[in-house]
Every structure is written in C-alpha cells, then in structure tokens.
Enzyme design. Structure first.
Site, PDB file in Angstrom:
ATOM      1  N   ARG A  43     -50.276 -40.866  49.924  1.00  0.00           N
ATOM      2  CA  ARG A  43     -51.229 -39.847  50.351  1.00  0.00           C
ATOM      3  C   ARG A  43     -50.558 -38.498  50.659  1.00  0.00           C
ATOM      4  O   ARG A  43     -49.795 -38.366  51.604  1.00  0.00           O
ATOM      5  CB  ARG A  43     -52.006 -40.315  51.585  1.00  0.00           C
ATOM      6  CG  ARG A  43     -53.141 -39.360  51.947  1.00  0.00           C
ATOM      7  CD  ARG A  43     -53.876 -39.722  53.208  1.00  0.00           C
ATOM      8  NE  ARG A  43     -54.956 -38.761  53.460  1.00  0.00           N
ATOM      9  CZ  ARG A  43     -54.781 -37.566  53.996  1.00  0.00           C
ATOM     10  NH1 ARG A  43     -53.577 -37.170  54.376  1.00  0.00           N
ATOM     11  NH2 ARG A  43     -55.814 -36.756  54.162  1.00  0.00           N
TER      12      ARG A  43
ATOM     13  N   ARG B 145     -70.006 -32.933  29.290  1.00  0.00           N
ATOM     14  CA  ARG B 145     -69.917 -32.502  30.698  1.00  0.00           C
ATOM     15  C   ARG B 145     -68.756 -33.194  31.398  1.00  0.00           C
ATOM     16  O   ARG B 145     -68.060 -32.594  32.217  1.00  0.00           O
ATOM     17  CB  ARG B 145     -71.242 -32.771  31.423  1.00  0.00           C
ATOM     18  CG  ARG B 145     -71.247 -32.207  32.839  1.00  0.00           C
ATOM     19  CD  ARG B 145     -72.603 -32.308  33.496  1.00  0.00           C
ATOM     20  NE  ARG B 145     -73.015 -33.692  33.664  1.00  0.00           N
ATOM     21  CZ  ARG B 145     -74.222 -34.060  34.099  1.00  0.00           C
ATOM     22  NH1 ARG B 145     -75.128 -33.138  34.377  1.00  0.00           N
ATOM     23  NH2 ARG B 145     -74.522 -35.328  34.228  1.00  0.00           N
TER      24      ARG B 145
ATOM     25  N   LEU C  41     -75.587 -28.154  39.386  1.00  0.00           N
ATOM     26  CA  LEU C  41     -75.067 -29.000  38.319  1.00  0.00           C
ATOM     27  C   LEU C  41     -75.984 -28.787  37.106  1.00  0.00           C
ATOM     28  O   LEU C  41     -77.203 -28.899  37.238  1.00  0.00           O
ATOM     29  CB  LEU C  41     -75.097 -30.473  38.725  1.00  0.00           C
ATOM     30  CG  LEU C  41     -74.518 -31.387  37.655  1.00  0.00           C
ATOM     31  CD1 LEU C  41     -72.995 -31.297  37.638  1.00  0.00           C
ATOM     32  CD2 LEU C  41     -74.945 -32.824  37.877  1.00  0.00           C
TER      33      LEU C  41
ATOM     34  N   HIS D 143     -51.774 -34.152  49.815  1.00  0.00           N
ATOM     35  CA  HIS D 143     -52.837 -33.366  49.192  1.00  0.00           C
ATOM     36  C   HIS D 143     -52.492 -32.926  47.773  1.00  0.00           C
ATOM     37  O   HIS D 143     -53.345 -32.951  46.888  1.00  0.00           O
ATOM     38  CB  HIS D 143     -53.167 -32.130  50.037  1.00  0.00           C
ATOM     39  CG  HIS D 143     -53.937 -32.450  51.274  1.00  0.00           C
ATOM     40  ND1 HIS D 143     -53.426 -33.207  52.303  1.00  0.00           N
ATOM     41  CD2 HIS D 143     -55.187 -32.108  51.654  1.00  0.00           C
ATOM     42  CE1 HIS D 143     -54.324 -33.327  53.263  1.00  0.00           C
ATOM     43  NE2 HIS D 143     -55.405 -32.672  52.891  1.00  0.00           N
TER      44      HIS D 143
ATOM     45  N   TYR E 224     -67.488 -37.950  37.812  1.00  0.00           N
ATOM     46  CA  TYR E 224     -68.295 -39.076  37.359  1.00  0.00           C
ATOM     47  C   TYR E 224     -69.389 -38.613  36.411  1.00  0.00           C
ATOM     48  O   TYR E 224     -69.637 -37.413  36.279  1.00  0.00           O
ATOM     49  CB  TYR E 224     -68.885 -39.837  38.558  1.00  0.00           C
ATOM     50  CG  TYR E 224     -70.041 -39.154  39.248  1.00  0.00           C
ATOM     51  CD1 TYR E 224     -69.851 -38.007  40.007  1.00  0.00           C
ATOM     52  CD2 TYR E 224     -71.342 -39.642  39.133  1.00  0.00           C
ATOM     53  CE1 TYR E 224     -70.905 -37.376  40.637  1.00  0.00           C
ATOM     54  CE2 TYR E 224     -72.414 -39.018  39.767  1.00  0.00           C
ATOM     55  CZ  TYR E 224     -72.183 -37.885  40.517  1.00  0.00           C
ATOM     56  OH  TYR E 224     -73.235 -37.255  41.138  1.00  0.00           O
TER      57      TYR E 224
ATOM     58  N   LYS F 172     -69.126 -32.034  38.265  1.00  0.00           N
ATOM     59  CA  LYS F 172     -69.717 -33.306  38.710  1.00  0.00           C
ATOM     60  C   LYS F 172     -68.634 -34.166  39.374  1.00  0.00           C
ATOM     61  O   LYS F 172     -68.086 -35.089  38.765  1.00  0.00           O
ATOM     62  CB  LYS F 172     -70.395 -34.022  37.535  1.00  0.00           C
ATOM     63  CG  LYS F 172     -71.401 -35.091  38.009  1.00  0.00           C
ATOM     64  CD  LYS F 172     -72.315 -35.495  36.886  1.00  0.00           C
ATOM     65  CE  LYS F 172     -73.178 -36.694  37.233  1.00  0.00           C
ATOM     66  NZ  LYS F 172     -74.234 -36.465  38.203  1.00  0.00           N
TER      67      LYS F 172
ATOM     68  N   GLU G 132     -81.106 -26.776  43.842  1.00  0.00           N
ATOM     69  CA  GLU G 132     -81.436 -28.011  43.111  1.00  0.00           C
ATOM     70  C   GLU G 132     -81.699 -29.111  44.135  1.00  0.00           C
ATOM     71  O   GLU G 132     -81.703 -28.854  45.339  1.00  0.00           O
ATOM     72  CB  GLU G 132     -80.290 -28.399  42.168  1.00  0.00           C
ATOM     73  CG  GLU G 132     -78.972 -28.650  42.873  1.00  0.00           C
ATOM     74  CD  GLU G 132     -77.837 -28.983  41.914  1.00  0.00           C
ATOM     75  OE1 GLU G 132     -78.099 -29.555  40.843  1.00  0.00           O
ATOM     76  OE2 GLU G 132     -76.682 -28.691  42.264  1.00  0.00           O
TER      77      GLU G 132
HETATM   78  N1  PLP Z   1     -78.074 -32.078  40.252  1.00  0.00           N
HETATM   79  C1  PLP Z   1     -77.371 -32.971  40.970  1.00  0.00           C
HETATM   80  C2  PLP Z   1     -76.768 -32.536  42.257  1.00  0.00           C
HETATM   81  C3  PLP Z   1     -77.207 -34.291  40.491  1.00  0.00           C
HETATM   82  O1  PLP Z   1     -76.497 -35.182  41.207  1.00  0.00           O
HETATM   83  C4  PLP Z   1     -77.836 -34.665  39.281  1.00  0.00           C
HETATM   84  C5  PLP Z   1     -77.714 -36.023  38.753  1.00  0.00           C
HETATM   85  O2  PLP Z   1     -77.127 -36.890  39.314  1.00  0.00           O
HETATM   86  C6  PLP Z   1     -78.561 -33.703  38.580  1.00  0.00           C
HETATM   87  C7  PLP Z   1     -78.656 -32.411  39.080  1.00  0.00           C
HETATM   88  C8  PLP Z   1     -79.226 -34.050  37.267  1.00  0.00           C
HETATM   89  O3  PLP Z   1     -78.273 -34.146  36.253  1.00  0.00           O
HETATM   90  P1  PLP Z   1     -78.531 -35.087  34.980  1.00  0.00           P
HETATM   91  O4  PLP Z   1     -79.819 -34.645  34.392  1.00  0.00           O
HETATM   92  O5  PLP Z   1     -77.383 -34.804  34.096  1.00  0.00           O
HETATM   93  O6  PLP Z   1     -78.584 -36.474  35.488  1.00  0.00           O
END
Ligand code: PLP
Length: 286
Positions: free
Chosen positions: A100, A52, A207, A102, A33, A149, A182
């Site tokens: 379904r 991304r 991320l 895997h 996403y 993501k 993070e």
């Molecule tokens: N880290 C995580 C785990 C996130 O879910 C997000 C945003 O949803 C971010 C960092 C920040 O990313 P962005 O600046 O691209 O929104």
C-alpha cells in the site's frame, strides 16, 4: 446451478472468487468498470462499452490484462456458463495488488480483471416501467471527473441510499449552479412541453452513457427534437415527462421528483416509446 465468475484468467465459483486485500481498487478505488446489458443472450452495444472501457483505462493509465478479443470471449463465456438470457455482464479492471502506497506500483504489477454475469427478471423491469419511478434531488458532491467510469462511487452510493430511504428509486445529482448533471447510476432526461428531449451534454460533468448515446440515435431517427443542455430541478418540475437511462434500467420513466408529480404523474408516451424502440434495437442486434 452455482454462479461462475472470472478472476485473473480463471473461471471460478462466484462464492469462492476473490482478490487480494492489497488490490488497489480495495485500498484506493483505483480501478474502472463497465456494465453491459444482456438481452436474449446478446451483449447490447458491446462496441460502445468496450470503447468507453478503453477511454477509462487511458484516463487512469491502466493497461487491461487481456486484448479486446479475449475480453469479448470471456464475457460470452460468462453469459453461457451462467445461462443468462436477460441481465448484465460486469467487468472491472484495477491497478492490481501491491504494497500500500499511493503512487502507482511498478509497471510490472499485473492489473486485476474480474468479471461476472447476473440475470434479471425482464418482467420486473417492464412492470417498473409501466408504473414509473420516483427520484429525489441531492447535491452533486462527486470529484470533477465523473466522465471516467471508475469504481470510486461513494457519493453515488450515498445518494442512492438517500433516495431509497426517501421512497425513491434514483437520486438526481444537482451541481453548484442548480443544474441536474445525471442520476447516481443513470443519465437524466426531461421532455419539455413542446416535446423536445433535453439531457446534459456529455462533458466532464457526467458519464457519457452508452444507453444515452443509443437513445439520442433512436430519437434522431424518430425525428424528435433533441437538445443537449443542462436543466434545473424547476425545469424538470415543469416538464411534460422525465426519464432516466442506463444499461440496466434502459429507458425508465420518472413520474415524481422530490415528492411532486411530473407532467401527468404517469409514464409518458415519449419515454415509453423510446423504451419500446430500445427493445426493438436490442432484438435486432441480438
Ligand atoms: N451515469 C452514471 C453515474 C452511471 O453509473 C451510469 C451507469 O451505470 C450511467 C450514467 C448510464 O450509463 P450507461 O448507459 O452506459 O449504462
């Protein structure tokens, strides 16, 4: 006015929009996403988000059902149809609906694309930034590829819920060596007493935030000292300032960590300055 979503080629009332119960994201969280900020009707840092998305798709060997030009069109259409001036567009691509099992379904299975736009009250965001937020630290129990993501967000959901129940807005995830990776849905930053901005390097443990990358650019242009290295909870307690970043929170000052004030216990000048600079950048790119 009813909200309009996009599902596999159709614009449809949000309340009636849906996908199959065989969808791989529903069954296996087999999907990716993006969330893109909408500021004064414009999609902010769209290029970075689409790049991304392509990286996430590549990592999962997913083929998006639409070209990039078509994705851009759909996002603009959603912003217009939902009359979103400030808010975000959410975009999700899954491995589609299949019996379904895997293993991947046949390559002929169409991927699912869902997108919607949501409005935010910008004044509420500004009020929150003026006050600052509290965060708590929790163990980072995610898989080893949070750099992709994916919609596989259960540890993030549990961490965020724990934060809310503790009266905090965000949870900072702490790895086995005691370093903050993070936030549950944001990147984490501190400003040390010498004024240097410190954030975890964009390796496989986090991320790589699009907002994070933009802040690094802005900070560089402002001549701020930047250090991409991990910091501990103790170092955060000792910092002059802290903040989180993300496409929906932008630059959000952190004033409390695990119940203890950070710095002066109020939003700091570096965080507020970066937030203002981010808004200026957004205005220019609109
Ligand atoms: N880290 C995580 C785990 C996130 O879910 C997000 C945003 O949803 C971010 C960092 C920040 O990313 P962005 O600046 O691209 O929104």
């Amino acid at each position: 006015m009813s909200r309009i979503a996009y599902v596999n080629g159709r614009y449809i009332r949000h309340a009636e929009a849906g996908v199959s119960i065989d969808d791989r994201a529903f069954l296996f969280s087999d999907g990716i996403y993006e969330v893109i900020e909408v500021f004064q009707g414009a999609l902010i840092d769209e290029r970075g988000h689409l790049d991304r998305l392509a990286r996430s798709a590549g990592a999962l060997r997913l083929t998006p059902p639409l070209s990039e030009a078509a994705l851009k069109f759909v996002m603009r259409e959603l912003v217009a149809r939902n009359r979103v001036r400030h808010g975000h567009v959410y975009l999700q691509i899954t491995r589609g609906a299949a019996r379904r099992e895997h293993v991947f379904p046949s390559a002929k299975t169409p991927t699912t694309l869902v997108a919607f736009a949501q409005a935010h009250d910008p004044d509420a965001g500004e009020a929150k930034a003026r006050k600052g937020i509290a965060v708590i630290s929790v163990p980072d129990i995610r898989w080893k590829r949070p750099d992709i993501k994916t919609v596989s967000l259960l540890p993030n959901v549990l961490a965020k819920q724990q934060a809310r129940e503790a009266g905090a807005y965000e949870a900072w995830l702490v790895d086995a060596d005691g370093f903050v990776t993070e936030g549950a849905s944001s990147n984490a930053w501190i400003v040390d007493k010498q004024g240097a901005l410190i954030t975890h390097p964009a390796d496989s443990a986090i991320l790589s935030g699009i907002t994070r990358a933009r802040i690094l650019e802005i900070a560089k242009a402002k001549g701020l000292a930047l250090v991409e290295r991990a910091f501990t909870v103790a170092q955060a307690h000792d910092a002059a300032e802290a903040f989180i970043s993300g496409a929906t929170t932008l630059v959000m000052p952190v004033v409390k960590l695990d119940g203890r004030p950070i710095g002066a216990g109020a939003p700091g000048p570096v965080a507020l300055g970066l937030r203002a600079a981010f808004h200026e950048f957004a205005v220019k790119s609109g």
